[in-house]
Design a protein around this motif. Structure first.
Motif, short mmCIF file in Angstrom:
data_model
loop_
_atom_site.label_atom_id
_atom_site.label_comp_id
_atom_site.label_asym_id
_atom_site.label_seq_id
_atom_site.Cartn_x
_atom_site.Cartn_y
_atom_site.Cartn_z
N ALA A 1 -35.55 -37.01 13.33
CA ALA A 1 -34.15 -37.26 12.98
C ALA A 1 -33.33 -37.42 14.26
O ALA A 1 -33.61 -36.79 15.26
CB ALA A 1 -33.61 -36.09 12.18
N GLN A 2 -32.36 -38.29 14.16
CA GLN A 2 -31.50 -38.47 15.33
C GLN A 2 -30.61 -37.27 15.49
O GLN A 2 -30.12 -36.71 14.52
CB GLN A 2 -30.70 -39.75 15.17
N SER A 3 -30.38 -36.89 16.74
CA SER A 3 -29.65 -35.65 16.94
C SER A 3 -29.10 -35.55 18.37
O SER A 3 -29.36 -36.40 19.22
CB SER A 3 -30.59 -34.46 16.70
N VAL A 4 -28.36 -34.48 18.56
CA VAL A 4 -27.87 -34.10 19.88
C VAL A 4 -28.41 -32.70 20.15
O VAL A 4 -28.16 -31.78 19.36
CB VAL A 4 -26.33 -34.10 19.93
N SER A 5 -29.14 -32.54 21.23
CA SER A 5 -29.80 -31.27 21.54
C SER A 5 -29.20 -30.62 22.77
O SER A 5 -29.10 -31.25 23.82
CB SER A 5 -31.29 -31.49 21.77
N GLN A 6 -28.81 -29.39 22.61
CA GLN A 6 -28.37 -28.58 23.75
C GLN A 6 -29.43 -27.49 23.94
O GLN A 6 -29.69 -26.70 23.03
CB GLN A 6 -27.00 -27.97 23.49
N HIS A 7 -30.01 -27.49 25.11
CA HIS A 7 -31.23 -26.71 25.30
C HIS A 7 -31.00 -25.21 25.38
O HIS A 7 -31.86 -24.43 25.01
CB HIS A 7 -31.94 -27.18 26.58
N ASN A 8 -29.86 -24.83 25.89
CA ASN A 8 -29.59 -23.40 26.06
C ASN A 8 -28.55 -22.97 25.05
O ASN A 8 -27.46 -23.52 25.01
CB ASN A 8 -29.07 -23.12 27.47
N HIS A 9 -28.88 -21.98 24.25
CA HIS A 9 -27.90 -21.50 23.27
C HIS A 9 -26.98 -20.45 23.88
O HIS A 9 -25.83 -20.33 23.48
CB HIS A 9 -28.63 -20.93 22.06
N HIS A 10 -27.52 -19.67 24.81
CA HIS A 10 -26.74 -18.64 25.48
C HIS A 10 -27.06 -18.67 26.97
O HIS A 10 -28.23 -18.73 27.35
CB HIS A 10 -27.07 -17.24 24.93
N VAL A 11 -26.03 -18.62 27.79
CA VAL A 11 -26.20 -18.57 29.23
C VAL A 11 -25.30 -17.47 29.77
O VAL A 11 -24.12 -17.38 29.39
CB VAL A 11 -25.82 -19.92 29.88
N ILE A 12 -25.86 -16.64 30.63
CA ILE A 12 -25.08 -15.58 31.28
C ILE A 12 -25.16 -15.81 32.79
O ILE A 12 -26.26 -15.91 33.35
CB ILE A 12 -25.62 -14.18 30.93
N LEU A 13 -24.01 -15.90 33.43
CA LEU A 13 -23.93 -16.12 34.87
C LEU A 13 -22.95 -15.14 35.49
O LEU A 13 -22.04 -14.65 34.82
CB LEU A 13 -23.47 -17.55 35.18
N PHE A 101 -17.64 -44.31 13.81
CA PHE A 101 -16.74 -43.43 13.07
C PHE A 101 -17.12 -41.96 13.20
O PHE A 101 -16.31 -41.09 12.98
CB PHE A 101 -16.74 -43.79 11.59
N LYS A 102 -18.37 -41.70 13.51
CA LYS A 102 -18.83 -40.33 13.45
C LYS A 102 -19.15 -39.79 14.83
O LYS A 102 -19.81 -40.43 15.63
CB LYS A 102 -20.10 -40.23 12.59
N THR A 103 -18.67 -38.59 15.08
CA THR A 103 -19.05 -37.85 16.28
C THR A 103 -20.10 -36.83 15.89
O THR A 103 -19.89 -36.05 14.96
CB THR A 103 -17.84 -37.14 16.89
N ILE A 104 -21.23 -36.86 16.58
CA ILE A 104 -22.32 -35.91 16.31
C ILE A 104 -22.29 -34.85 17.39
O ILE A 104 -22.36 -35.15 18.58
CB ILE A 104 -23.69 -36.61 16.31
N PHE A 105 -22.17 -33.59 16.96
CA PHE A 105 -22.07 -32.48 17.90
C PHE A 105 -23.41 -31.78 18.05
O PHE A 105 -24.19 -31.65 17.10
CB PHE A 105 -21.05 -31.45 17.40
N GLY A 106 -23.66 -31.30 19.27
CA GLY A 106 -24.77 -30.40 19.48
C GLY A 106 -24.42 -29.02 18.93
O GLY A 106 -23.29 -28.76 18.51
N ALA A 107 -25.41 -28.14 18.94
CA ALA A 107 -25.22 -26.80 18.35
C ALA A 107 -24.37 -25.89 19.21
O ALA A 107 -23.95 -24.83 18.76
CB ALA A 107 -26.57 -26.16 18.09
#
Lengths: 115, 114
Positions: A1-13, A101-107
């Motif tokens: 499925a077409q998608s937008v992937s963000q690899h890191n769900h949580h980052v602490i710096l 028309f559509k913006t697809i957001f990552g998680a």
């Protein structure tokens, strides 16, 4: 499925550390690319956008992103983060083949910066 | 500048109740959108509108209806609320996404269905 992937769900710096958040999309053809930020308890705000031209885009608050077409990536960077950068960051894509028309957001990626 | 205004900001419903969320924008934007935001899933498009009198389904339209009778308003309705519709709902508007225009978001409506 077409998608937008963000690899890191949580980052602490820690403050002053460098930041890079990954974003990959799977849509072919022309796309518009965005990074939005959502500070705690607030609505989404635009950080930066890419449409065409220089693939290195500079946004507000010292953020920048690089579009690498061959890798279908649009990674967000900041050389030195601050405590006030604690927020959730969303990569977003508008694929032209959907009519634009559509913006697809990552998680989203939750960033926590330790003071 | 008001921008995008959502009402109400919070609401608790019982299963089966109905309600309407109102979104109003004062930027003369043609495009308006309703999203829901759930933990770990980002924003998912429910319905959108490309102009007054038009609506279209997004990614997760089931259980929702919308209307765009006036250009500045975009209403999201839940006819029979279900616990799965507990979420934060965001409205957004833009001039024209095709021309690299970002979306402007409202402050959100936190909806809980018991």
């Amino acid at each position: 499925a077409q998608s937008v992937s963000q690899h890191n769900h949580h980052v602490i710096l820690s403050e002053a550390a460098s930041l890079e958040l990954g974003c990959n999309y799977s849509y072919g053809g022309t796309v518009n690319l965005f990074w939005y930020v959502q500070y705690p308890g607030q609505h989404l705000q635009l950080l930066l956008k890419y449409f065409s031209g220089d693939p290195l885009v500079k946004g507000i608050k010292g953020f920048e992103a690089e579009f690498i077409k061959s890798k279908f990536s649009f990674n967000l960077r900041k050389p030195s983060v601050q405590w006030s950068d604690t927020a959730e960051y969303f990569c977003a894509v508008i694929p032209f083949h959907t009519g634009g028309f559509k913006t697809i957001f990552g998680a989203g990626t939750r960033l926590f910066v330790k003071a | 500048n008001a921008g995008v205004t959502q009402t109400p900001k919070f609401r608790v419903l019982k299963t089966g109740q109905s309600m309407t969320l109102l979104c109003a924008q004062d930027m003369n934007h043609e495009y308006m959108y309703w999203y829901r935001q759930d933990p770990g899933m980002g924003l998912r498009l429910i319905h959108y509108s490309v102009g007054e009198g038009t609506t279209a389904k997004g990614e997760v339209p089931d259980g929702y209806n919308v209307s765009r009778l006036k250009k500045q308003n975009f209403l999201l309705g839940l006819e029979s609320a279900a616990p799965s519709q507990t979420s934060v709902y965001f409205c957004a508007s833009s001039y024209s996404p095709v021309h690299n225009q970002p979306q402007h978001f409202g402050d959100g409506t936190r909806l809980s269905i018991l």
